[in-house]
Each structure stands twice: as structure tokens, then as C-alpha cells.
Design a protein around this motif. Structure first.
Motif, PDB file in Angstrom:
ATOM      1  N   ALA A 171       1.483  -5.231   4.676  1.00  0.00           N
ATOM      2  CA  ALA A 171       3.104  -6.204   4.775  1.00  0.00           C
ATOM      3  C   ALA A 171       4.747  -5.277   3.948  1.00  0.00           C
ATOM      4  O   ALA A 171       4.911  -5.063   4.940  1.00  0.00           O
ATOM      5  CB  ALA A 171       3.149  -7.418   4.167  1.00  0.00           C
ATOM      6  N   THR A 172       3.745  -4.223   2.644  1.00  0.00           N
ATOM      7  CA  THR A 172       5.302  -3.352   2.664  1.00  0.00           C
ATOM      8  C   THR A 172       4.123  -1.477   2.190  1.00  0.00           C
ATOM      9  O   THR A 172       2.870  -2.149   1.972  1.00  0.00           O
ATOM     10  CB  THR A 172       5.129  -3.709   1.099  1.00  0.00           C
ATOM     11  OG1 THR A 172       6.255  -5.116   1.528  1.00  0.00           O
ATOM     12  CG2 THR A 172       6.121  -2.746   0.378  1.00  0.00           C
ATOM     13  N   VAL A 173       4.929  -1.244   3.072  1.00  0.00           N
ATOM     14  CA  VAL A 173       4.293   0.498   3.492  1.00  0.00           C
ATOM     15  C   VAL A 173       5.623   0.975   2.470  1.00  0.00           C
ATOM     16  O   VAL A 173       6.322   1.565   2.727  1.00  0.00           O
ATOM     17  CB  VAL A 173       3.774   0.713   4.628  1.00  0.00           C
ATOM     18  CG1 VAL A 173       3.390   2.590   4.726  1.00  0.00           C
ATOM     19  CG2 VAL A 173       3.048  -0.033   5.660  1.00  0.00           C
ATOM     20  N   LEU A 208       2.669   4.755  -4.917  1.00  0.00           N
ATOM     21  CA  LEU A 208       2.654   3.551  -4.628  1.00  0.00           C
ATOM     22  C   LEU A 208       4.036   3.501  -6.148  1.00  0.00           C
ATOM     23  O   LEU A 208       3.784   2.406  -5.934  1.00  0.00           O
ATOM     24  CB  LEU A 208       1.903   2.794  -4.294  1.00  0.00           C
ATOM     25  CG  LEU A 208       1.202   1.097  -5.195  1.00  0.00           C
ATOM     26  CD1 LEU A 208       2.144   0.027  -3.627  1.00  0.00           C
ATOM     27  CD2 LEU A 208      -0.386   0.993  -5.191  1.00  0.00           C
ATOM     28  N   HIS A 209       3.069   4.253  -7.432  1.00  0.00           N
ATOM     29  CA  HIS A 209       3.493   3.601  -8.550  1.00  0.00           C
ATOM     30  C   HIS A 209       5.090   3.755  -7.906  1.00  0.00           C
ATOM     31  O   HIS A 209       5.795   3.750  -8.799  1.00  0.00           O
ATOM     32  CB  HIS A 209       2.493   4.574  -9.389  1.00  0.00           C
ATOM     33  CG  HIS A 209       1.793   3.794  -9.318  1.00  0.00           C
ATOM     34  ND1 HIS A 209       0.713   4.636 -10.539  1.00  0.00           N
ATOM     35  CD2 HIS A 209       0.968   2.271  -9.278  1.00  0.00           C
ATOM     36  CE1 HIS A 209      -0.441   3.859 -10.598  1.00  0.00           C
ATOM     37  NE2 HIS A 209      -0.339   2.782  -9.947  1.00  0.00           N
ATOM     38  N   ARG A 210       5.282   5.330  -7.748  1.00  0.00           N
ATOM     39  CA  ARG A 210       6.912   5.636  -7.697  1.00  0.00           C
ATOM     40  C   ARG A 210       7.971   4.455  -6.838  1.00  0.00           C
ATOM     41  O   ARG A 210       9.039   4.808  -6.714  1.00  0.00           O
ATOM     42  CB  ARG A 210       7.011   6.283  -6.863  1.00  0.00           C
ATOM     43  CG  ARG A 210       7.921   8.035  -6.448  1.00  0.00           C
ATOM     44  CD  ARG A 210       8.298   8.115  -8.221  1.00  0.00           C
ATOM     45  NE  ARG A 210       7.166   9.565  -9.016  1.00  0.00           N
ATOM     46  CZ  ARG A 210       7.246  10.520  -8.566  1.00  0.00           C
ATOM     47  NH1 ARG A 210       8.481  11.151  -7.560  1.00  0.00           N
ATOM     48  NH2 ARG A 210       6.347  10.724  -8.762  1.00  0.00           N
ATOM     49  N   ALA A 211       7.361   3.680  -6.060  1.00  0.00           N
ATOM     50  CA  ALA A 211       7.583   2.347  -5.490  1.00  0.00           C
ATOM     51  C   ALA A 211       8.755   1.793  -6.591  1.00  0.00           C
ATOM     52  O   ALA A 211       9.925   0.796  -6.527  1.00  0.00           O
ATOM     53  CB  ALA A 211       7.832   1.426  -4.974  1.00  0.00           C
ATOM     54  N   LEU A 242       8.548  -0.274   5.012  1.00  0.00           N
ATOM     55  CA  LEU A 242       8.582   0.508   5.113  1.00  0.00           C
ATOM     56  C   LEU A 242       9.528   0.799   3.677  1.00  0.00           C
ATOM     57  O   LEU A 242      11.256   0.738   4.076  1.00  0.00           O
ATOM     58  CB  LEU A 242       9.181   1.555   6.069  1.00  0.00           C
ATOM     59  CG  LEU A 242       9.128   3.228   5.872  1.00  0.00           C
ATOM     60  CD1 LEU A 242       7.627   3.477   5.861  1.00  0.00           C
ATOM     61  CD2 LEU A 242       9.204   3.631   7.327  1.00  0.00           C
ATOM     62  N   VAL A 243       9.187   1.713   2.992  1.00  0.00           N
ATOM     63  CA  VAL A 243       9.932   1.472   1.555  1.00  0.00           C
ATOM     64  C   VAL A 243       9.462   2.957   1.185  1.00  0.00           C
ATOM     65  O   VAL A 243       8.518   3.520   0.890  1.00  0.00           O
ATOM     66  CB  VAL A 243       9.014   1.131   0.511  1.00  0.00           C
ATOM     67  CG1 VAL A 243      10.294   1.383  -0.844  1.00  0.00           C
ATOM     68  CG2 VAL A 243       9.340  -0.822   0.776  1.00  0.00           C
ATOM     69  N   ILE A 263       0.685  -1.426  -0.331  1.00  0.00           N
ATOM     70  CA  ILE A 263       0.068   0.191  -0.625  1.00  0.00           C
ATOM     71  C   ILE A 263       0.825   1.360  -0.053  1.00  0.00           C
ATOM     72  O   ILE A 263       2.085   1.380   0.394  1.00  0.00           O
ATOM     73  CB  ILE A 263      -0.891   0.120   1.486  1.00  0.00           C
ATOM     74  CG1 ILE A 263      -1.825  -0.899   0.783  1.00  0.00           C
ATOM     75  CG2 ILE A 263      -1.345   1.232   1.453  1.00  0.00           C
ATOM     76  CD1 ILE A 263      -2.715  -1.418   2.369  1.00  0.00           C
ATOM     77  N   GLY A 264       0.007   2.265  -0.755  1.00  0.00           N
ATOM     78  CA  GLY A 264       1.441   3.680  -1.112  1.00  0.00           C
ATOM     79  C   GLY A 264      -0.010   4.433   0.156  1.00  0.00           C
ATOM     80  O   GLY A 264      -1.262   4.326   0.297  1.00  0.00           O
ATOM     81  N   VAL A 265       1.177   5.363   0.896  1.00  0.00           N
ATOM     82  CA  VAL A 265       0.036   6.591   2.048  1.00  0.00           C
ATOM     83  C   VAL A 265       0.927   7.582   1.761  1.00  0.00           C
ATOM     84  O   VAL A 265       1.968   7.708   1.500  1.00  0.00           O
ATOM     85  CB  VAL A 265       0.546   5.730   2.872  1.00  0.00           C
ATOM     86  CG1 VAL A 265      -0.223   4.943   3.778  1.00  0.00           C
ATOM     87  CG2 VAL A 265       1.872   6.019   4.020  1.00  0.00           C
ATOM     88  N   ASP A 266      -0.485   8.560   1.184  1.00  0.00           N
ATOM     89  CA  ASP A 266      -0.002   9.854   1.496  1.00  0.00           C
ATOM     90  C   ASP A 266       0.073  10.533   2.897  1.00  0.00           C
ATOM     91  O   ASP A 266      -0.656  10.281   3.181  1.00  0.00           O
ATOM     92  CB  ASP A 266      -0.821  10.902   0.199  1.00  0.00           C
ATOM     93  CG  ASP A 266      -0.128  12.279   0.419  1.00  0.00           C
ATOM     94  OD1 ASP A 266       0.784  12.538   0.177  1.00  0.00           O
ATOM     95  OD2 ASP A 266      -1.903  13.075   0.982  1.00  0.00           O
ATOM     96  N   LYS A 267       0.705  11.368   3.505  1.00  0.00           N
ATOM     97  CA  LYS A 267       0.617  12.275   4.303  1.00  0.00           C
ATOM     98  C   LYS A 267      -0.553  13.759   4.244  1.00  0.00           C
ATOM     99  O   LYS A 267      -0.143  14.681   3.628  1.00  0.00           O
ATOM    100  CB  LYS A 267       1.584  11.899   5.208  1.00  0.00           C
ATOM    101  CG  LYS A 267       1.618  13.604   6.329  1.00  0.00           C
ATOM    102  CD  LYS A 267       3.384  14.233   6.645  1.00  0.00           C
ATOM    103  CE  LYS A 267       2.617  15.202   8.359  1.00  0.00           C
ATOM    104  NZ  LYS A 267       1.991  16.164   7.580  1.00  0.00           N
TER     105      LYS A 267
END
Length: 473
Positions: A321-323, A415-418, A369-370, A222-226
Motif C-alpha cells: 500500500a506504500t512503496v 525502507l528505513h530511510r523513510a 509512493l514515497v 515496502i522499500g524497493v531498490d532499482k
């Protein structure tokens, strides 16, 4: 992994608090002496250790002038030397950024990085100049702390079930007993902080002992934005920490009104002093311009914000499992100066709390955490990768004809930037913009020639229905 816990004193006797305050004041002199003597190139910068300092002070009799027990000043010396080392390490971070900007030669970079790490930078003119620029001589402003070694205190429970902490005082074999508001005995080295008639006992525990560390993480990526209204928004469109914006806004409004009233009272006190009515000025200062209640309210607000952010991060880790998250350790400087009210609402310190929560919770619960480079993730459409216009919590993409929820759009971009092979974590923002613009230009050149004939238009509309309805999602 260690985490810090805080225990508070309960109904502490004023006499005991005064004795602890005097001990902290004397230990503050020890800290000041350490910073004055060893907070420079000749001290910690040359590799001097706290044990060498203690041996020097025992040899020349410096320790006798402070009037505190041996273990108290020795632990304070160790703590102050660690603070100076942390100050030096922070300066080295800025110097490393300068080295990266100065040269692109890998061999030269390695040479300077090695000299900086080994504290051999004084012989290099460039490194010495940069260290003098970024490593400012500090001074001690801590006069309210006592560090107690793990074997120099003990705890006991009385007949009413109240926990007491006994620490050494200013005289040998005389302990100061502090009642605590908890039933969990602190362990390890203690840091006592005296604030407003109350003692805060800071100690560290193993993170594996915490109940939240036993919770398993999820399985998704999952991608997260502050955000501001919510602490975090994930790439599935779910907000987390929805009360954060309310907390920050209400606190900002309260501070604005409180500061206005305090400024008015301060003006009245100053005018009274100018007229010679010093008694009135003193009454206003003592009864209306104090800091004890103000500091306690600020501490309660910070605690509520931390709770909201950590709860939000736990909700994310429950799913993932991956942020994938923005690198919140990176500093950003804006071109436009903002007003005090806006700065209070943005509350830049919450950025550090969010970074701490993501790192701590991920490590404790086994989630990866990535960090990624989040440049322009809130200004490009995740569907077509073209630049759009953000207005509040809405993102307008003209090519797609869609109005997205801005934080959800940014979270999907993160999420795509990873997996982006061209944009690394430390790619400068102007290069990121150029890469995104080049991709958009290449995409445009591959588009088929538009045909305005009715038949072609009808076929195109059948294959690509109106997307503007997506704006309501």
C-alpha cells in the motif's frame, strides 16, 4: 489521470503515406517559424499565448504561406508553443537549484522563486543571467508529426471488421483514410507520427478505463531498490523484473556487433567515393546503411523493456500500500568516465522508465509512493548502519561478519530511510555521509570495553552466535 496509447497503421498505401508526409513537412515549417519567432524572452518568456500568435498570423497573412488547412496549422502552433513552455519550465528547474545554492535566507529565496514563477526574472540581474545560461534558444527538428483536433476526424469499421481513421488532408473536404491494426477507435486529440512508411496514432485515455487500474494494491509498506539484473528488488528480498538484465545485456552486445559492421561498411563506401565509384557508395548507403529496420528494432527493444519494468512495478504494488523508493528524478554525475559498452549496458534511459512506472502504477492503483534520499543506502549495512564494501551483487559488512545480497540490503536501507528524521529528500550527499559517520562514531563510543578473558568470551559467544552463516541467506 491520462495515459498514452498508440495505434499503428496496417498496410498503408504508399500514395497516402506520401501525402501525409508532405503535410507533416509543411507543418514542420510552422513549428520552425514558431520556435524562431517566439522561443525567447520576447515570446513565451513574456507570457505570449498560442491564441495571440494565431490572431497575429491571421492579421498579417503569415498563415497563407504554409499551404495547409486552418485547423492543422492552428493545432501545430498550439503544440509548438506548449513545447517552448515546457523547455522554459525545464530551465527554471535548473535555476531553482542555483537559487538554493546561492542563498540560505528564506526571504531572499522566496523573492527569487516568486519572480521566477511569475516570469518577472528579466528585471533581476542574477535571475536573468541564470536564465540566459540554462534556457538555450531551441530550434525545431520535428517534421514528421500531424496534430488532429478531436472534432476533425472520424473512424469507421468496414465489412471485414477493419478499423479506418479518416483525417483532413491538404485540400478542403478531402480526407485521408488510414487502416489501423486495432479494433479500438482512438479518441480525443490525435498526434500522428510518420516513421518508416508507417503511421503511429498517439492518443490519451483515462487511466481508470484500463484493466490494470482495477487491481487493488496490497497492504504492506515496502522499500524497493532499482537494479540492473532485476528491475526492482524489494525489502522482503524478492526480485521483480528478473529478465531486465538479460534484455539490456543482449541488446548491448547486438548493438556493439552491429555498429562494428556498419562502421566497416561506411568505411568501404567512403573509400569507394574517394576512388570515384559513387555508384558503389550509393548502393552501400541505400541497401546496407539504412535506418528503417534499425529504428524498428530499437523501438521493439524499448517496448520490451517498458513491459518488463511496468510488470515488475505491478508486482510490487500487488504487495504494498506504500512503496518507499529512491528519488529517480535526481541527477547523478560520476567522477569516472565509463566506456561505451558499459554505458549501453547501464542504459540510463531505463531509470526514467522506472520512475514513470512507479508514479503511474501507484497513482492508478491507489498505492502511496514515497521518494527518499537514497545516498549511501547501497554502501551501508542495514543491521549496524556502518559502511561496508560492495562487490557486484554482494555487500560485505566487516563489523557484522555478514555478506548480504546487495540489492536487498539497499532496499531495506531505503525502507528505513523513510522514517529518518535527519536525512531529508534533498539533503546533500556529503552531509548524508557525515550524518552516517557521526552515528557510527557515537555507536562505537557506547560499546562496552572488550574483555579477552575466556569466561567473558564464552558468555559473549553464547549470547551472540556466529553471524557469518547469515551470509548465505
Amino acid at each position: 489521470m491520462k495515459v498514452t496509447r498508440i495505434a499503428y497503421s496496417a498496410r498503408l498505401n504508399p500514395g497516402k503515406y506520401g501525402a501525409l508526409l508532405e503535410q507533416a513537412r509543411r507543418l514542420g515549417r510552422v513549428r520552425s517559424e514558431v520556435w524562431q519567432r517566439y522561443g525567447s524572452i520576447a515570446g513565451v518568456g513574456s507570457g505570449l499565448t498560442d491564441r495571440q500568435v494565431r490572431d497575429r498570423w491571421l492579421a498579417d497573412g503569415t498563415h497563407a504561406v504554409f499551404g495547409v488547412l486552418a485547423n492543422a496549422w492552428k493545432e501545430t502552433v498550439r503544440d509548438a508553443m506548449a513545447d517552448i513552455a515546457a523547455n522554459l519550465a525545464a530551465a527554471k528547474v535548473d535555476v531553482r537549484r542555483t537559487i538554493n545554492r546561492r542563498t540560505t535566507d528564506p526571504a531572499e529565496r522566496k523573492r527569487m522563486f516568486t519572480a521566477l514563477k511569475a516570469d518577472n526574472w528579466a528585471s533581476d540581474p542574477f535571475l536573468a543571467r541564470q536564465m540566459r545560461k540554462h534556457w538555450k534558444r531551441g530550434r525545431n527538428r520535428t517534421h514528421d508529426q500531424i496534430v488532429v483536433r478531436a472534432d476533425k476526424y472520424h473512424t469507421a469499421v468496414d465489412g471485414r471488421g477493419r478499423l479506418w481513421l479518416a483525417i483532413p488532408g491538404l485540400e478542403p473536404r478531402k480526407m485521408v483514410r488510414i487502416p489501423l491494426s486495432t479494433t479500438v477507435a482512438p479518441t480525443g486529440t490525435l498526434r500522428l507520427i510518420l516513421r518508416g512508411g508507417r503511421v503511429e496514432v498517439h492518443y490519451q485515455i483515462d487511466a481508470s478505463q484500463m484493466r490494470s487500474s482495477q487491481r487493488a494494491c496490497g497492504e504492506a509498506t515496502i522499500g524497493v531498490d532499482k537494479g540492473y539484473t532485476e528491475a526492482l528488488t524489494d525489502s522482503d528480498g524478492q526480485p521483480h523484473g528478473a529478465e531486465l538484465g538479460v534484455l539490456l545485456s543482449s541488446e548491448s552486445d547486438r548493438l556493439k556487433e552491429r555498429n562494428r559492421r556498419r562502421a566497416k561498411l561506411r568505411s568501404i563506401a567512403n573509400n569507394a567515393a574517394l576512388r570515384g565509384d559513387h555508384a558503389k557508395a550509393h548502393r552501400i548507403k541505400v541497401n546496407n546503411l539504412g535506418t528503417v529496420k534499425r529504428d524498428r528494432k530499437a523501438a521493439r527493444h524499448r517496448a520490451r523493456v517498458r513491459t518488463e519494468i511496468f510488470t515488475a512495478v505491478h508486482e510490487v504494488v500487488d504487495k504494498a500500500a506504500t512503496v518507499i523508493a529512491e528519488d529517480l528524478t535526481k541527477r547523478f554525475t560520476g567522477r569516472k568516465k565509463l566506456g561505451q559498452n558499459i554505458n549501453r549496458r547501464l542504459a540510463a534511459w531505463t531509470k526514467g522508465v522506472t520512475a514513470e512506472a512507479l508514479k503511474s502504477v501507484s497513482e492508478r492503483r491507489g498505492s502511496a509512493l514515497v521518494p527518499v534520499n537514497a545516498a549511501y543506502t547501497s554502501q551501508t549495512c542495514h543491521r549496524c548502519a556502518r559502511f561496508g564494501r560492495r562487490s557486484g551483487d554482494r555487500f560485505h559488512c566487516t563489523p557484522c561478519g555478514v555478506v548480504w545480497q546487495a540489492d536487498v540490503n539497499a532496499a531495506i536501507n531505503i525502507l528505513h530511510r523513510a522514517g529518518d528524521p535527519d536525512i531529508a529528500l534533498h539533503t546533500p550527499h556529503h552531509k548524508v555521509k557525515q550524518i552516517l559517520q557521526d552515528r557510527t562514531d557515537r555507536h562505537r563510543t557506547r560499546l562496552p570495553v572488550q574483555d579477552s578473558s575466556p569466561a567473558t568470551t564464552a558468555v559473549r559467544r553464547a549470547k551472540h552466535p556466529n553471524r557469518s552463516a547469515m551470509g548465505n541467506k
